[in-house]
Design a protein around this motif. Structure first.
Motif, PDB file in Angstrom:
ATOM      1  N   UNK A  78       0.815  -1.215   0.000  1.00 41.35           N
ATOM      2  CA  UNK A  78       0.000   0.000   0.000  1.00 41.35           C
ATOM      3  C   UNK A  78       0.847   1.261   0.000  1.00 41.35           C
ATOM      4  N   UNK A  79       2.118   1.155   0.325  1.00 38.47           N
ATOM      5  CA  UNK A  79       2.997   2.326   0.336  1.00 38.47           C
ATOM      6  C   UNK A  79       3.709   2.535  -0.994  1.00 38.47           C
ATOM      7  N   UNK A  80       3.517   1.619  -1.937  1.00 38.81           N
ATOM      8  CA  UNK A  80       4.133   1.742  -3.244  1.00 38.81           C
ATOM      9  C   UNK A  80       3.301   2.718  -4.079  1.00 38.81           C
ATOM     10  N   UNK A  81       3.810   3.923  -4.258  1.00 40.24           N
ATOM     11  CA  UNK A  81       3.048   4.986  -4.904  1.00 40.24           C
ATOM     12  C   UNK A  81       2.780   4.687  -6.374  1.00 40.24           C
ATOM     13  N   UNK A  82       3.708   3.973  -7.037  1.00 43.82           N
ATOM     14  CA  UNK A  82       3.500   3.627  -8.442  1.00 43.82           C
ATOM     15  C   UNK A  82       2.267   2.742  -8.596  1.00 43.82           C
ATOM     16  N   UNK A  83       2.166   1.708  -7.772  1.00 43.04           N
ATOM     17  CA  UNK A  83       1.021   0.805  -7.868  1.00 43.04           C
ATOM     18  C   UNK A  83      -0.273   1.479  -7.426  1.00 43.04           C
ATOM     19  N   UNK A  84      -0.208   2.334  -6.441  1.00 40.56           N
ATOM     20  CA  UNK A  84      -1.423   2.971  -5.931  1.00 40.56           C
ATOM     21  C   UNK A  84      -1.989   3.996  -6.907  1.00 40.56           C
ATOM     22  N   UNK A  85      -1.170   4.525  -7.801  1.00 43.33           N
ATOM     23  CA  UNK A  85      -1.667   5.460  -8.811  1.00 43.33           C
ATOM     24  C   UNK A  85      -1.977   4.744 -10.118  1.00 43.33           C
ATOM     25  N   UNK A  86      -1.115   3.802 -10.504  1.00 43.74           N
ATOM     26  CA  UNK A  86      -1.251   3.137 -11.794  1.00 43.74           C
ATOM     27  C   UNK A  86      -2.432   2.173 -11.838  1.00 43.74           C
ATOM     28  N   UNK A  87      -2.670   1.439 -10.767  1.00 38.65           N
ATOM     29  CA  UNK A  87      -3.724   0.411 -10.801  1.00 38.65           C
ATOM     30  C   UNK A  87      -5.123   0.987 -11.037  1.00 38.65           C
ATOM     31  N   UNK A  88      -5.548   2.061 -10.370  1.00 35.52           N
ATOM     32  CA  UNK A  88      -6.886   2.585 -10.674  1.00 35.52           C
ATOM     33  C   UNK A  88      -7.013   3.113 -12.105  1.00 35.52           C
ATOM     34  N   UNK A  89      -5.941   3.701 -12.622  1.00 30.63           N
ATOM     35  CA  UNK A  89      -5.978   4.219 -13.992  1.00 30.63           C
ATOM     36  C   UNK A  89      -6.123   3.068 -14.983  1.00 30.63           C
ATOM     37  N   UNK A  90      -5.318   2.032 -14.808  1.00 41.12           N
ATOM     38  CA  UNK A  90      -5.390   0.877 -15.702  1.00 41.12           C
ATOM     39  C   UNK A  90      -6.712   0.139 -15.514  1.00 41.12           C
ATOM     40  N   UNK A  91      -7.238   0.107 -14.297  1.00 40.37           N
ATOM     41  CA  UNK A  91      -8.527  -0.555 -14.050  1.00 40.37           C
ATOM     42  C   UNK A  91      -9.655   0.143 -14.804  1.00 40.37           C
ATOM     43  N   UNK A  92      -9.647   1.460 -14.812  1.00 39.33           N
ATOM     44  CA  UNK A  92     -10.671   2.205 -15.554  1.00 39.33           C
ATOM     45  C   UNK A  92     -10.554   1.905 -17.048  1.00 39.33           C
ATOM     46  N   UNK A  93      -9.339   1.870 -17.562  1.00 37.82           N
ATOM     47  CA  UNK A  93      -9.140   1.541 -18.973  1.00 37.82           C
ATOM     48  C   UNK A  93      -9.583   0.108 -19.280  1.00 37.82           C
ATOM     49  N   UNK A  94      -9.281  -0.831 -18.387  1.00 36.49           N
ATOM     50  CA  UNK A  94      -9.711  -2.223 -18.578  1.00 36.49           C
ATOM     51  C   UNK A  94     -11.231  -2.328 -18.642  1.00 36.49           C
ATOM     52  N   UNK A  95     -11.895  -1.717 -17.687  1.00 35.14           N
ATOM     53  CA  UNK A  95     -13.360  -1.783 -17.648  1.00 35.14           C
ATOM     54  C   UNK A  95     -13.943  -1.141 -18.910  1.00 35.14           C
ATOM     55  N   UNK A  96     -13.371  -0.034 -19.352  1.00 36.85           N
ATOM     56  CA  UNK A  96     -13.861   0.644 -20.555  1.00 36.85           C
ATOM     57  C   UNK A  96     -13.690  -0.232 -21.791  1.00 36.85           C
ATOM     58  N   UNK A  97     -12.516  -0.849 -21.949  1.00 32.86           N
ATOM     59  CA  UNK A  97     -12.285  -1.694 -23.122  1.00 32.86           C
ATOM     60  C   UNK A  97     -13.144  -2.956 -23.097  1.00 32.86           C
ATOM     61  N   UNK A  98     -13.331  -3.545 -21.935  1.00 33.59           N
ATOM     62  CA  UNK A  98     -14.207  -4.714 -21.847  1.00 33.59           C
ATOM     63  C   UNK A  98     -15.656  -4.324 -22.122  1.00 33.59           C
TER      64      UNK A  98
END
Length: 100
Positions: free
Chosen positions: A66-86
């Protein structure tokens, strides 16, 4: 056409299952030392392939990385893109796949 929907649904389920198991395996491998550096490459690749939402949710459930800032910012952005493409894939009737 129904077969394509089934294949896409199984793919989404499989990638999300793999993503949760990947986070679980990395957490168990880390053990008592949460500061031990582990590779983010597998996590990011699984997220791009469609498992970002599962990774993000499982990180909070397992309280891991949870302290990894890259994962905490990147995952929601990629999740939104995944949901949109699906969503586009299901609503377009898979028209981007030419079946003759």
């Amino acid at each position: 056409m129904v077969l394509l929907y089934i294949i896409l649904s199984v793919y989404i389920f499989a990638v999300n299952f793999y993503a949760v198991m990947l986070i679980l395996a990395q957490r168990n491998e880390c053990g008592d030392n949460p500061e031990k550096p582990t590779g983010d490459g597998k996590i990011i690749l699984a997220a791009i392939l469609g498992g970002a939402l599962a990774i993000y949710v499982s990180m909070f459930i397992m309280r891991y990385r949870l302290k990894n800032i890259l994962l905490m910012i990147l995952m929601p952005v990629v999740a939104v893109l995944n949901v949109y493409f699906f969503y586009l894939a299901f609503t377009s009737g898979m028209s981007f796949i030419v079946v003759r």
